[in-house]
Design an enzyme around this catalytic site. Structure first.
Site, short mmCIF file in Angstrom:
data_model
loop_
_atom_site.label_atom_id
_atom_site.label_comp_id
_atom_site.label_asym_id
_atom_site.label_seq_id
_atom_site.Cartn_x
_atom_site.Cartn_y
_atom_site.Cartn_z
N LEU A 126 0.82 -1.21 0.00
CA LEU A 126 0.00 0.00 0.00
C LEU A 126 0.85 1.27 0.00
CD1 LEU A 126 -2.77 1.46 0.31
CD2 LEU A 126 -2.52 1.15 2.79
N GLN A 341 14.87 3.25 31.81
CA GLN A 341 15.34 4.05 32.94
C GLN A 341 15.62 3.17 34.16
OE1 GLN A 341 15.88 7.20 32.35
NE2 GLN A 341 16.60 7.82 34.37
N GLY A 344 18.80 1.32 33.68
CA GLY A 344 19.98 2.17 33.62
C GLY A 344 20.84 1.83 32.40
N GLU A 368 0.70 1.26 10.26
CA GLU A 368 -0.73 0.94 10.14
C GLU A 368 -1.63 2.05 10.66
OE1 GLU A 368 -1.76 -3.15 10.99
OE2 GLU A 368 0.34 -3.71 10.86
N SER A 371 -0.55 7.64 15.26
CA SER A 371 -1.41 8.00 16.40
C SER A 371 -2.31 9.17 16.05
CB SER A 371 -0.54 8.34 17.61
OG SER A 371 0.14 7.19 18.08
N GLU A 372 -1.82 10.08 15.22
CA GLU A 372 -2.64 11.21 14.80
C GLU A 372 -3.83 10.75 13.97
OE1 GLU A 372 1.19 12.50 16.13
OE2 GLU A 372 0.67 11.06 14.58
#
Length: 386
Positions: A126, A341, A344, A368, A371-372
């Protein structure tokens, strides 16, 4: 009350895939990841386990399961590694599913049995270099000539498109009107691997999913029979949009698996790693962080369970799929950052699962549908103006 427990069959599948991921994927996937090599032996085993045939009927070579079964398998794989999970996700939800949903009897019988067995892979062509989110701006063209479609154009970022077992790529192409206009007629056409004029570019050097297969594809006067049209002419975009709705649930399961994997690793590490005379897991700051991580996983899992439940009931699920994709990709990114985090310096090493999770998480906010895009879909279903 709603019962969210898995039935015995789905729970047994979950346990089987979890054991495979821990015992066979986990010990070797780091080396594949470092080499950027597709894990053929693992994919072959997944095929023998029937994972590629989970949502397809037995008469077509499948396992006779459902989309929830696929999502459960994806979640358990992604708890250990996303490359093997995305090979399954793309192979089923993007590769084989269009053939199952829109193919003729002859097309199904030709392609689906080997795809369901994992002996072959199919890809979903696509995205284009100038397209991305604007999939309607397809530039690839296909014209009829003497009973053949003649295809010219380029696709990019295509998963499972260049493996030794890739058998077919379903390509969107303009078959009428002017490319990039609202009047363009877009259709989908099956292009078998090895067809003259169909060239696979070098494997991409990627930030994450380094053991998955991703290539640019080019088509230069590539001829395939007119009968390779998949579904109704001019309905290609509508077909693939519906496939993307389903596949967003699958990719949500991958995100949940990655987020859960971060929790698994942090609980283990925080219980063993000592600093200032005590395990770091005894420190409230670490406990609170891991508790937040586990809560994100729980919420995201509920979101994809709700979406797949509507799909299985035959109800509209586009909004729920978008919500699941959004929530799960956020959970994956947030948990990967927090896990790195907590670990470390060790979390910054590629040899650690957490380092791989950190690199793999970002694409879940892009692939796919970004987020927008998910937020746009949700807003439209709420009745906000387009």
């Amino acid at each position: 009350m709603i019962d969210l427990r898995l039935d015995d069959e789905h729970d047994a599948l979950r346990a089987t895939v979890a054991d495979f991921a821990r015992s066979e994927v986990s010990p070797v996937i780091g080396d594949y990841y470092e080499r950027g090599e597709f894990p053929y032996p693992l994919v072959a085993t997944m095929g023998k386990m029937g994972l590629f045939g989970l949502p397809f009927p037995e008469e077509l070579g499948g396992m006779g399961g459902d989309y929830l079964a696929l999502c459960i398998a994806l979640e358990e794989l992604a708890r250990v590694d996303s490359s093997v999970a995305i090979a399954l996700s793309a192979g089923v939800s993007l590769g084989a599913m269009p053939l199952y949903r829109f193919g003729t009897v002859e097309q199904r019988e030709r392609w689906l049995p080997s795809l369901c067995r994992g002996e072959a892979l199919a890809a979903f062509g696509l995205t284009e270099p100038d397209g991305g989110t604007d999939a309607g701006a397809t530039r690839t063209r296909a014209e009829l000539d003497g009973g053949d479609w003649v295809i010219n154009g380029t696709k990019c970022f295509i998963t499972n498109s260049g493996t030794d077992i890739t058998s077919v790529v379903t390509v969107t192409a303009v078959t009428g009107g002017h490319a990039g206009t609202s009047g363009a007629e877009i259709s989908t056409i099956l292009v078998p691997s090895g067809t003259p004029g169909f060239d696979v570019g070098p494997s991409y050097s990627k930030v994450g999913w380094c053991a998955s297969d991703t290539h640019e594809l080019s088509f230069t006067d590539c001829r395939v029979p007119e009968s390779n049209l998949l579904g109704q002419r001019g309905r290609g975009m509508a077909q693939f949009l519906s496939i993307l709705d389903e596949s967003r649930i699958a990719i949500s399961a991958v995100g949940v698996g990655l987020a859960q994997g971060c929790v698994d690793e942090c609980v283990r590490y925080a219980s063993q790693r000592e600093a200032f005379g005590a395990p770091i897991g005894s420190r409230q700051a670490i406990q609170f962080t891991i508790a937040d991580m586990a809560t994100r996983v729980h919420t995201a899992r509920l979101a994809y369970y709700a979406a797949v439940a509507k799909l299985l009931r035959g109800e509209p699920f586009k909004q729920e799929a978008a919500m699941a994709k959004l929530v799960s990709s956020n959970a994956a990114m947030d948990n990967a950052r927090d896990a790195t985090q907590i670990f470390g310096g060790y979390g910054f090493m590629n040899e650690s699962p957490v380092g791989r999770f950190y690199r793999d998480a970002k694409i879940l906010e892009i692939g796919e549908g970004t987020s927008e895009v998910q937020r746009m879909l949700i807003a439209r279903h709420l009745g906000l103006p387009a």
